[in-house]
Structures are given as C-alpha cells and as structure tokens.
Design a protein around this motif. Structure first.
Motif, PDB file in Angstrom:
ATOM      1  N   TYR A   5       0.848  -1.189   0.000  1.00 23.56           N
ATOM      2  CA  TYR A   5       0.000   0.000   0.000  1.00 23.56           C
ATOM      3  C   TYR A   5       0.881   1.235   0.000  1.00 23.56           C
ATOM      4  CZ  TYR A   5      -3.586  -3.230   1.638  1.00 23.56           C
ATOM      5  OH  TYR A   5      -4.451  -4.287   1.761  1.00 23.56           O
ATOM      6  N   GLY A   6       0.386   2.279  -0.630  1.00 23.74           N
ATOM      7  CA  GLY A   6       1.005   3.588  -0.529  1.00 23.74           C
ATOM      8  C   GLY A   6       0.012   4.498   0.175  1.00 23.74           C
ATOM      9  N   ILE A   7       0.523   5.498   0.879  1.00 24.85           N
ATOM     10  CA  ILE A   7      -0.384   6.418   1.581  1.00 24.85           C
ATOM     11  C   ILE A   7       0.188   7.827   1.508  1.00 24.85           C
ATOM     12  CG2 ILE A   7       0.677   5.967   3.824  1.00 24.85           C
ATOM     13  CD1 ILE A   7      -2.189   6.303   5.034  1.00 24.85           C
ATOM     14  N   SER A   8      -0.698   8.784   1.313  1.00 23.75           N
ATOM     15  CA  SER A   8      -0.311  10.200   1.358  1.00 23.75           C
ATOM     16  C   SER A   8      -1.530  11.013   1.773  1.00 23.75           C
ATOM     17  CB  SER A   8       0.214  10.675   0.002  1.00 23.75           C
ATOM     18  OG  SER A   8      -0.860  10.957  -0.875  1.00 23.75           O
ATOM     19  N   LYS A   9      -1.342  12.319   1.915  1.00 26.79           N
ATOM     20  CA  LYS A   9      -2.454  13.176   2.316  1.00 26.79           C
ATOM     21  C   LYS A   9      -3.341  13.561   1.131  1.00 26.79           C
ATOM     22  CE  LYS A   9      -0.644  17.857   2.033  1.00 26.79           C
ATOM     23  NZ  LYS A   9      -1.768  18.436   1.329  1.00 26.79           N
ATOM     24  N   ASP A  10      -2.935  13.200  -0.071  1.00 27.48           N
ATOM     25  CA  ASP A  10      -3.729  13.533  -1.257  1.00 27.48           C
ATOM     26  C   ASP A  10      -5.045  12.762  -1.264  1.00 27.48           C
ATOM     27  OD1 ASP A  10      -1.644  15.171  -2.111  1.00 27.48           O
ATOM     28  OD2 ASP A  10      -0.686  13.535  -3.186  1.00 27.48           O
ATOM     29  N   ASP A  11      -6.042  13.316  -1.952  1.00 26.55           N
ATOM     30  CA  ASP A  11      -7.346  12.646  -2.000  1.00 26.55           C
ATOM     31  C   ASP A  11      -7.326  11.491  -3.007  1.00 26.55           C
ATOM     32  OD1 ASP A  11      -7.690  13.759  -4.565  1.00 26.55           O
ATOM     33  OD2 ASP A  11      -8.905  15.407  -3.818  1.00 26.55           O
ATOM     34  N   LEU A  12      -8.392  10.677  -2.971  1.00 23.82           N
ATOM     35  CA  LEU A  12      -8.456   9.493  -3.830  1.00 23.82           C
ATOM     36  C   LEU A  12      -8.455   9.834  -5.313  1.00 23.82           C
ATOM     37  CD1 LEU A  12     -10.910   7.202  -1.829  1.00 23.82           C
ATOM     38  CD2 LEU A  12      -8.430   6.972  -2.078  1.00 23.82           C
ATOM     39  N   LYS A  13      -9.083  10.937  -5.678  1.00 28.52           N
ATOM     40  CA  LYS A  13      -9.102  11.353  -7.086  1.00 28.52           C
ATOM     41  C   LYS A  13      -7.672  11.590  -7.581  1.00 28.52           C
ATOM     42  CE  LYS A  13     -11.095  14.797 -10.186  1.00 28.52           C
ATOM     43  NZ  LYS A  13     -11.895  16.018 -10.285  1.00 28.52           N
ATOM     44  N   SER A  14      -6.877  12.248  -6.782  1.00 30.08           N
ATOM     45  CA  SER A  14      -5.472  12.494  -7.113  1.00 30.08           C
ATOM     46  C   SER A  14      -4.705  11.172  -7.214  1.00 30.08           C
ATOM     47  CB  SER A  14      -4.847  13.390  -6.042  1.00 30.08           C
ATOM     48  OG  SER A  14      -3.458  13.470  -6.193  1.00 30.08           O
ATOM     49  N   HIS A  15      -4.996  10.252  -6.283  1.00 29.25           N
ATOM     50  CA  HIS A  15      -4.332   8.947  -6.306  1.00 29.25           C
ATOM     51  C   HIS A  15      -4.656   8.178  -7.579  1.00 29.25           C
ATOM     52  CE1 HIS A  15      -2.570   9.341  -2.489  1.00 29.25           C
ATOM     53  NE2 HIS A  15      -3.591   8.968  -1.734  1.00 29.25           N
ATOM     54  N   HIS A  16      -5.907   8.222  -8.025  1.00 30.78           N
ATOM     55  CA  HIS A  16      -6.300   7.510  -9.242  1.00 30.78           C
ATOM     56  C   HIS A  16      -5.532   8.044 -10.441  1.00 30.78           C
ATOM     57  CE1 HIS A  16      -9.306   5.031  -7.389  1.00 30.78           C
ATOM     58  NE2 HIS A  16      -9.939   6.083  -6.894  1.00 30.78           N
ATOM     59  N   LYS A  17      -5.407   9.361 -10.534  1.00 31.53           N
ATOM     60  CA  LYS A  17      -4.646   9.963 -11.638  1.00 31.53           C
ATOM     61  C   LYS A  17      -3.186   9.521 -11.589  1.00 31.53           C
ATOM     62  CE  LYS A  17      -7.226  14.274 -12.181  1.00 31.53           C
ATOM     63  NZ  LYS A  17      -7.114  15.743 -12.083  1.00 31.53           N
ATOM     64  N   PHE A  18      -2.594   9.564 -10.389  1.00 30.24           N
ATOM     65  CA  PHE A  18      -1.202   9.184 -10.192  1.00 30.24           C
ATOM     66  C   PHE A  18      -0.990   7.712 -10.551  1.00 30.24           C
ATOM     67  CE2 PHE A  18       2.354   7.726  -7.543  1.00 30.24           C
ATOM     68  CZ  PHE A  18       3.312   8.684  -7.834  1.00 30.24           C
ATOM     69  N   ARG A  19      -1.877   6.863 -10.062  1.00 28.20           N
ATOM     70  CA  ARG A  19      -1.766   5.425 -10.333  1.00 28.20           C
ATOM     71  C   ARG A  19      -1.885   5.129 -11.824  1.00 28.20           C
ATOM     72  NH1 ARG A  19      -5.846   2.151  -7.109  1.00 28.20           N
ATOM     73  NH2 ARG A  19      -7.187   2.743  -8.809  1.00 28.20           N
ATOM     74  N   ASP A  20      -2.811   5.802 -12.500  1.00 25.73           N
ATOM     75  CA  ASP A  20      -2.981   5.593 -13.938  1.00 25.73           C
ATOM     76  C   ASP A  20      -1.767   6.100 -14.715  1.00 25.73           C
ATOM     77  OD1 ASP A  20      -5.448   4.506 -13.385  1.00 25.73           O
ATOM     78  OD2 ASP A  20      -6.584   6.285 -13.999  1.00 25.73           O
ATOM     79  N   LYS A  21      -1.266   7.266 -14.346  1.00 25.55           N
ATOM     80  CA  LYS A  21      -0.125   7.869 -15.040  1.00 25.55           C
ATOM     81  C   LYS A  21       1.118   6.989 -14.950  1.00 25.55           C
ATOM     82  CE  LYS A  21       2.718  12.029 -15.216  1.00 25.55           C
ATOM     83  NZ  LYS A  21       2.913  13.396 -14.687  1.00 25.55           N
TER      84      LYS A  21
END
Length: 94
Positions: A5-21
């Motif tokens: 798992y990775g964790i940060s203070k960013d929201d899930l929408k940001s995480h989805h973009k990051f994961r896809d990129k």
C-alpha cells in the motif's frame, strides 16, 4: 505473499490519476487529515531548494501479519528501492 500500500495526504481522485499515469499496481490510501502519517511519524519538515515546508517523508514499513514492524526504510529514494524491499522479504521468508 505480501500486500503493498502507498499512503499520502492527497485525495483518492489524485491517487487515481497518479496510479494511472505511472501504472502503479498497488492500492494508494488517502490520509487527508494526516492522522496515520503523524502516527507513523512520516509527516514532518522537508527542505527543497532552500525552502522548508511540511510534507510526507518517504518511508517504507515492512509489517508482519500480526502488525509488528519488522523493518523501516527512512528517506527512501525510489531508484532500486523495490528491489531492496523484495530482497529483504526473500531473506525473511527463508
């Protein structure tokens, strides 16, 4: 035989973009209120180009199924880090 798992203070929408990129194949957790990050002591002062700011100090925790922390990598650099963690896992499972 492990979960990542990775964790940060960013929201899930940001995480989805990051994961896809970056085509990340593990789950990213959101800690927008910084509760877990503070509990694990990975929220702190950082320096970049002479400026100080609060942020996530990139850290990896290897935690067993009972919740015991087996190893901590502090101030992680991305290059070759996954290989180092995998080697540690292999050695633990021997």
């Amino acid at each position: 035989d492990c979960e990542v798992y990775g964790i940060s203070k960013d929201d899930l929408k940001s995480h989805h973009k990051f994961r896809d990129k970056y085509k990340i194949k593990f789950d990213l957790l959101a800690d927008e209120h910084i509760k877990i990050l503070k509990k694990y002591k990975v929220w702190g002062k950082k320096k970049f180009m002479g400026r100080e700011f609060m942020g996530v100090i990139r850290t990896t925790f290897l935690i067993d199924k009972k919740g015991k922390i087996l190893k901590i990598w502090n101030n992680v650099k991305v290059k070759d880090h996954a290989k180092e963690v995998l080697e540690t896992l292999k050695n633990i499972n021997k």
